[in-house]
Design a protein around this motif. Structure first.
Motif: not given
Length: 816
Positions: A372-380, A352-355, A325-330, A388-397
């Motif tokens: 991304v900020l609200n750790k929505s399931s639409k932006a895992q 789950k993929v956001a662009v 249940n963590k976020q991924v930056l690609y 996109s490195v400047l986005l407000p990640f909550q729990d980057l895995g």
């Protein structure tokens, strides 16, 4: 008294302090937006950095205007990351804030002109244009500057406004308005009195004389029974074939009730959860090696040949992170790549993929930001270009940096001039998660880091399904020209291979790293070519608009009919770009579908998508393009790749020219033969014995790496030495020279021989500004932080000299 320090979206080096009330203290938190007055009359959106009780001693703290958020829009980790970017890349926090926040988050203030109710004046004292504004304010409560411009029909209305202010006729206010508007979708439903069977029957009888309205009600009833979901107005009009006027009439009669639901602008509509492909034996070994390397290293470099199936390994790793249940930056270097990869990832992971990239509108970016900020399931999984490195990640895995060697990851203008690969690695470090770099041709820096055990190295040496690497052949065009075997810019060998490939039903990619028709238009009589009036470059001829264009400042003019110097009509095109290649291909293969992919053809939001989809669906036989084509795109039916001219890449005045040429040619070669049949690559060159070209034909990355490292050691270049480039710009040639000499002398007093320049670059004037470069080399044992401190001190002394204040100085760290 309580105070807040705020980050303002302007390049000032310090934070600014404002006073807040007792009530605001409990509510305000770092990361919230507030609107604040700054200077004489400006209002800015600022970000709260910290709340404290220390009064500023240099100025009196003003009060804030208003609080704009209920909760922070940026996170604490993000603030730490911004701080690192600001310190490392020698820019201000305001620069980072301006780059990171979507435009819609930075509120604008607009000047509002209102009638002064307390003003005492004589109407007869007003001049004609003043009276027009006074009269307009009798009918409207307020006017904006733009309204006044249209009323008076002139651009400079400020003198009129000033005269009205002096006469107490008007007052001026600043109104803050929010730029982000949520997307609302219009829905309809039957009024409650018609929801019973009897009510509906009575209604249909009542509408027996209005057959179209009756049809709308019947359609609404059947749609509601089928879907059990709210019914959109657009859906109802389409299904009932009714006009919006009929639906409006039903709403006005209180038969239908309209309501709105807020929705995202970008929605995933496909089917998700296709089973993830089974990894091949080589991929499974590489996947396991990556997992093992993560136990000892935070960063791993996956060096896999083109078409080895690196993406499938990434997908497996992403699957493991999503299970936690963590976020991924690609990260991807090019928007063109996201188009193709989004579909592949959405097949596996659905919504789950956001662009996130610059072709998205401001509103769309706000929505992705909030998800991304609200750790929505639409932006895992966040898939995006460098911003996109400047986005407000909550729990980057996990952070994946694909095609890590790409120069597109470096931001050149405006500040912050960050490198997204390095910034992403630091971001991963803040979240204590792992980074995976992937490339078929890693940058010399990254490969060097594996040699010194800073990064782990995993290699994937075979293509997926054991497909053979393409057969690369060098074509000597000097020899072909002597033997008269060239048709335009095509050798007989290239034409022969293209004919055969097309006959077999395969596709062809032709690569030429210049857009436009021809880089230079030259007079055959006197040798003069048209120059850009703002830059020191020749204008490029673009045939499709019959224009001469400057690729630096955008200046354009109609193509000349005669030489501007001597009047001769004998004009010739020198060199060639993608347009000319496209035209020649159409003449050589008139029955084939030819398309072009460069900056000119992909300007629209879906520009990339259209070209890529058309190629995938085999609507295009031959695709001509620039380096956009080289970056990791996967085309199943391309069997032949032709590189039109390898020499203009190799002979570029840059210490990276050979490394970049090798990467570019190997990457573009990798687009050929990605299925069972072996691909073919033809490289046209005047110098087939060049070392780099020989290394490309044998795909010997290691040989290229060793050779480049020897050169970098000898000439003190990265990765052995670090570089900071200082650029000075001004419209006055003499002023730039004086300023650059002063700056370089000051640097030499401290850094001695490690200062190169000042020197004019190959293009010494852009947008009417002369440019000079100074390079500071930082030896391996010298402190980078101390070096930057010294440069900043010299820079401050430079800006304190009155004559130099107008000269613009740009500090660029790791300027490659």
């Amino acid at each position: 008294m309580h105070y807040i320090d705020v980050i303002l979206p302007i390049p000032i080096p310090k934070l600014f302090t404002y006073s807040i009330t007792e009530a605001e203290v409990g509510f305000l938190k770092p990361g919230m937006r507030v609107s604040v007055p700054f200077g004489k009359s400006k209002i800015y959106t600022a970000l709260v950095h910290s709340v404290h009780t220390n009064e500023p001693y240099a100025y009196e703290a003003k009060e804030i205007h208003q609080i704009l958020d209920d909760k922070p829009v940026i996170t604490q980790k993000q603030l730490e990351h911004w701080q690192w970017i600001s310190e490392y890349y020698m820019c201000t926090l305001g620069d980072v804030m301006r780059a990171a926040l979507p435009n819609a988050f930075i509120l604008e203030s607009e000047t509002l002109i209102t009638s002064n109710k307390d003003g005492v004046f004589e109407e007869s004292d007003l001049e004609d244009d003043e009276f027009l504004i006074f009269e307009a304010l009798q009918h409207q409560s307020s006017l904006k500057i733009l309204d006044i411009i249209s009323i008076l029909d002139k651009k400079n209305v400020l003198p009129v406004i000033k005269r009205l202010l002096d006469k107490n006729v008007i007052s001026v206010d600043e109104e803050i308005f929010e730029k982000y508007k949520p997307k609302l979708v219009r829905y309809v439903k039957l009024q409650s009195q018609f929801s019973s069977n009897q009510g509906l029957q009575d209604l249909l009888e009542e509408l027996s004389r209005a057959p179209k309205q009756r049809e709308v009600i019947m359609t609404l009833f059947s749609l509601s029974a089928q879907t059990k979901k709210p019914i959109k107005v657009s859906e109802l009009t389409e299904k009932s074939k009714a006009s919006s006027a009929i639906i409006k009439a039903l709403i006005d009669k209180d038969i239908l009730e309209e309501y709105f639901i807020q929705t995202d602008r970008i929605e995933y509509s496909g089917e998700e959860n296709n089973p993830i492909k089974k990894l091949s034996e080589a991929q499974t070994i590489a996947f396991q090696e990556i997992k093992n390397s993560f136990e000892t290293h935070n960063i791993t470099l996956l060096h896999g040949v083109t078409s080895s199936g690196k993406t499938e390994i990434y997908v497996k790793l992403i699957e493991d992170i999503l299970a936690q249940n963590k976020q991924v930056l690609y990260l991807l270097p090019e928007i063109a790549l996201t188009t193709q990869l989004v579909n592949r990832l959405q097949d596996y992971f659905g919504e789950k993929v956001a662009v996130f990239h610059s072709k998205y509108s401001s509103q769309e970016r706000v929505e992705v930001w909030n998800q991304v900020l609200n750790k929505s399931s639409k932006a895992q999984i966040i898939l995006g270009a460098r911003s996109s490195v400047l986005l407000p990640f909550q729990d980057l895995g996990l952070v994946i940096i694909d095609e890590e060697h790409e120069s597109s990851y470096k931001q050149f203008d405006p500040a912050p001039r960050y490198h997204a690969r390095d910034a992403a690695i630091v971001l991963a470090h803040l979240f204590k998660c792992k980074s995976l770099l992937g490339s078929a041709t890693p940058s010399v820096e990254s490969y060097h880091n594996t040699r010194i055990n800073k990064y782990a190295l995993v290699e994937l040496t075979t293509r997926y399904n054991n497909v053979l690497m393409p057969d690369i052949e060098l074509v000597d065009i000097k020899d072909k020209q002597k033997r008269k075997r060239m048709t335009g810019h095509f050798s007989d060998r290239l034409i022969e291979e293209m004919t055969e490939t097309l006959k077999e039903g395969h596709q062809v990619i032709l690569f030429q790293n210049r857009r436009g028709f021809s880089p230079i238009v030259e007079c055959n009589t006197c040798g003069v070519s048209p120059q850009c009036p703002n830059c020191d470059v020749s204008l490029t001829y673009h045939q499709y608009k019959n224009q001469l264009r400057c690729h630096y400042c955008g200046y354009h003019a109609v193509m000349i009919k005669a030489c501007e110097a001597c009047g001769s009509l004998d004009l010739d095109n020198k060199g060639f770009g993608t347009q000319q290649v496209e035209d020649e291909v159409k003449e050589l293969f008139p029955k084939c579908n030819v398309a072009r992919m460069d900056l000119d053809t992909t300007r629209g939001k879906y520009g990339y998508e259209k070209v890529i989809t058309a190629l995938e669906q085999q609507e295009i036989d031959i695709l001509v393009g620039t380096q956009m084509l080289t970056k990791g795109l996967d085309f199943r039916h391309v069997k032949l790749v032709g590189i039109m001219n390898a020499d203009n890449m190799l002979n570029f005045p840059d210490f990276r020219a050979h490394e970049r040429s090798f990467q570019l040619m190997v990457q573009v070669s990798g687009r050929a033969g990605r299925t069972e049949e072996r691909g073919k690559v033809l490289i046209q060159t005047y110098n087939p014995f060049h070392r780099i070209l020989q290394q490309v034909t044998t795909n010997s990355y290691l040989e290229m790496f060793e050779e480049q490292m020897d050169e970098r050691r000898n000439f003190k270049y990265p990765p052995i030495y670090r570089l900071i480039k200082i650029t000075l710009k001004h419209r006055d040639y003499n002023k730039v020279n004086m300023a650059a000499d002063w700056y370089a002398k000051s640097l030499r007093l401290v850094f001695k021989t490690d200062v190169l320049g000042p020197e004019f670059p190959p293009v010494a004037r852009i947008r009417n500004q002369f440019i000079k470069h100074i390079i500071v080399k930082i030896p391996p044992k010298q402190s980078v932080a101390k070096t930057k401190e010294t440069i900043i001190k010299i820079n401050n002394s430079f800006l304190a000299v009155k004559d130099f204040r107008a000269v613009r100085v740009i500090l660029n760290v790791d300027s490659y």
